[in-house]
Design a protein around this motif. Structure first.
Motif, PDB file in Angstrom:
ATOM      1  N   GLN A 109       0.892  -1.312  -0.107  1.00  0.00           N
ATOM      2  CA  GLN A 109       0.417   0.547  -0.019  1.00  0.00           C
ATOM      3  C   GLN A 109       0.355   1.918   0.136  1.00  0.00           C
ATOM      4  N   GLY A 110       1.795   1.057   1.094  1.00  0.00           N
ATOM      5  CA  GLY A 110       2.777   2.076   0.778  1.00  0.00           C
ATOM      6  C   GLY A 110       3.479   2.716  -0.667  1.00  0.00           C
ATOM      7  N   ARG A 128       0.744   3.972  -2.765  1.00  0.00           N
ATOM      8  CA  ARG A 128       0.624   5.487  -3.084  1.00  0.00           C
ATOM      9  C   ARG A 128       1.664   6.272  -2.576  1.00  0.00           C
ATOM     10  N   GLU A 130       2.251   6.525  -6.879  1.00  0.00           N
ATOM     11  CA  GLU A 130       0.854   7.429  -7.067  1.00  0.00           C
ATOM     12  C   GLU A 130       1.164   8.380  -7.135  1.00  0.00           C
ATOM     13  N   ALA A 131       1.307   9.299  -5.661  1.00  0.00           N
ATOM     14  CA  ALA A 131       2.075  10.739  -5.477  1.00  0.00           C
ATOM     15  C   ALA A 131       2.619  11.161  -6.949  1.00  0.00           C
ATOM     16  N   ASP A 181       1.433  11.710  -9.184  1.00  0.00           N
ATOM     17  CA  ASP A 181       0.439  12.973  -9.684  1.00  0.00           C
ATOM     18  C   ASP A 181       1.610  14.131  -9.745  1.00  0.00           C
TER      19      ASP A 181
END
Length: 64
Positions: A32-33, A36, A39-40, A43
């Motif tokens: 999950q980390g 994330r 994804e960051a 972005d």
């Protein structure tokens, strides 16, 4: 607590189950980390601000 036939309730078995559950939980949290963080990073590459809020398209300084 009632015992079911064929269920081994020895401490070693319980410890093994707990160890496996903890290992699986840790692997899931790491995944999950990583997701994330990826994804960051994606972005940030698309021009989003560090807070994850993009500037309006008609804001001053956005002339293309």
């Amino acid at each position: 607590m009632t015992r079911r036939p064929g269920q081994d309730s020895s401490p070693q078995t319980r410890e093994a189950r707990l160890k496996a559950a903890l290992r699986a939980n840790l692997a899931r949290r790491k995944a999950q980390g990583r997701a994330r963080a990826q994804e960051a990073q994606d972005d940030m590459g698309q021009g989003a601000s560090p807070q994850g809020v993009s500037a309006p398209q008609d804001a001053p300084g956005n002339e293309d």
